[in-house]
Design an enzyme around this catalytic site. Structure first.
Site, PDB file in Angstrom:
ATOM      1  N   CYS A 320       0.669  -1.118  -0.075  1.00 16.65           N
ATOM      2  CA  CYS A 320      -0.050  -0.107   0.022  1.00 16.65           C
ATOM      3  C   CYS A 320       0.801   1.346   0.394  1.00 16.65           C
ATOM      4  CB  CYS A 320      -0.922  -0.203   1.400  1.00 16.65           C
ATOM      5  SG  CYS A 320      -0.686  -0.220   2.396  1.00 16.65           S
ATOM      6  N   GLU A 354      -1.689   1.032  -4.469  1.00 14.80           N
ATOM      7  CA  GLU A 354      -2.263   0.217  -4.284  1.00 14.80           C
ATOM      8  C   GLU A 354      -0.789  -0.587  -5.263  1.00 14.80           C
ATOM      9  OE1 GLU A 354      -3.515  -2.718  -0.917  1.00 14.80           O
ATOM     10  OE2 GLU A 354      -3.058  -0.674  -1.334  1.00 14.80           O
TER      11      GLU A 354
END
Length: 364
Positions: A320, A354
């Site tokens: 992330c 992401e």
């Protein structure tokens, strides 16, 4: 960062800019062309949190812009939220405005939804919740067809259950996940399905056994398990471990062993430096790990875990935070090369992105 400005007509351009930045950032590693998984431009967030702003007897949803934190921004429509949350918001607000019992002392409302249609609202108060509130909340839950939880300092009132059951199809399988109130869940349900599909496609030919760190509620575990002989999954959060145990049973997965342990502890156990009583029923000599799967927090992998990871033939890495991912890939350059890459736009209209990489051991 400021509150995002949502303009679906600009979404494709904004995503292209993020993908271009990803390519620039990872150019030193000669990565393959990334697969790009876009979000729906609206109604993509499966959870949302709002302050409740009181003006006399009236209440409204509100958010605060970090660039002007003292000035509330009243929210009537929130197109980032899932369609089910958007449909619920005005109905809930109507009920709050009509009930002093429900709105008195209320300062926050948290929404959680699923792709399968379940909804939960957590109402958070500055006051103690008593029998009168519970009766009013039960009527609210029944009328709106939702789960309702009440919270105040040191108090949590669960009317029915404090979890939702997410359910969706992936590659011909029906996956089920318990999502516990207050625990981490993937914010963008549709993009999460795309992440799972990409990870499964990359893992399909790896074989052997899988070690998964930071498994959470088993989001990736349930999808990946059929592709490996055995899976050892680890997590430190007790609530996530409980949800993962539920999900193992709900998905009839019979090749996963789950242990509550940190990545450092697992590294030490597999290296023979430590013995964990929690793992006394797991015979590690029966495992032949071919692949390490990691989905770490924003801080990425620490030095100990990186050294540990370098011993695996394959590292399937979901991140992330592209910055810490770059640092981790650089640390693994001596042993591994990037053989596949992907970007997943979990958070449209923000700078967040992401990422997914498959790292493969370099040939001698």
């Amino acid at each position: 960062m400021p509150l995002p400005s949502i303009d679906p007509t600009n979404y494709a351009i904004q995503l292209a800019d993020k993908v271009a930045q990803f390519k620039r950032d990872f150019a030193p590693f000669a990565i393959p062309e990334p697969e790009v998984f876009a979000s729906a431009p609206e109604h993509y967030r499966m959870r949302a949190e709002f302050r409740i702003w009181h003006q006399g007897d009236d209440v409204n949803y509100a958010m605060f812009d970090p660039e002007n934190p003292k000035q509330p921004v009243m929210i009537e429509h929130f197109p980032m939220a899932s369609a089910s949350i958007c449909g619920l918001m005005p109905r809930l607000m109507e009920r709050l405005r009509a009930s002093q019992m429900l709105r008195g002392g209320l300062f926050q409302a948290d929404f959680l939804s699923t792709l399968s249609g379940e909804l939960m609202v957590t109402l958070i108060y500055h006051r103690r919740l008593g029998e009168g509130w519970e009766l009013a909340a039960r009527d609210l839950a029944a009328d709106l067809g939702i789960q309702v939880i009440g919270r105040s300092r040191g108090q949590k009132v669960v009317l029915d259950r404090d979890w939702l059951l997410e359910e969706f199809e992936l590659s011909g399988r029906q996956l089920r996940y318990q999502q516990i109130e207050g625990s981490f869940t993937q914010p963008n349900g549709s993009v999460n399905r795309q992440m799972l599909g990409w990870a499964c496609a990359r893992a399909a030919t790896l074989g052997g056994d899988l070690l998964e760190l930071y498994c959470g509620n088993g989001n990736f575990t349930m999808a990946l398990a059929p592709l490996f002989d055995k899976v050892l999954a680890t997590e430190v959060s007790k609530s996530s471990v409980h949800a993962a145990q539920y999900n193992i049973a709900a998905n009839s997965v019979d090749n996963v062993a789950l242990v509550r342990a940190s990545s450092e502890e697992i590294s030490d156990v597999l290296a023979g430096r430590e013995v964990l009583k929690r793992m006394k029923d797991i015979d590690l000599s029966n495992y032949r790990f071919s692949t390490l799967f990691v989905d770490p927090p924003r801080s990425g992998l620490d030095a100990t875990t990186l050294e540990f990871a370098s011993g695996f033939d394959n590292i399937l890495y979901i991140s992330c935070n592209p910055q810490t991912l770059q640092e981790n890939v650089a640390a693994l350059q001596a042993t591994h090369t990037v053989s596949a890459s992907a970007v997943f736009d979990q958070f449209p209209y923000t700078h967040h992105l992401e990422c997914g990489l498959l790292l493969t051991r370099r040939q001698a």
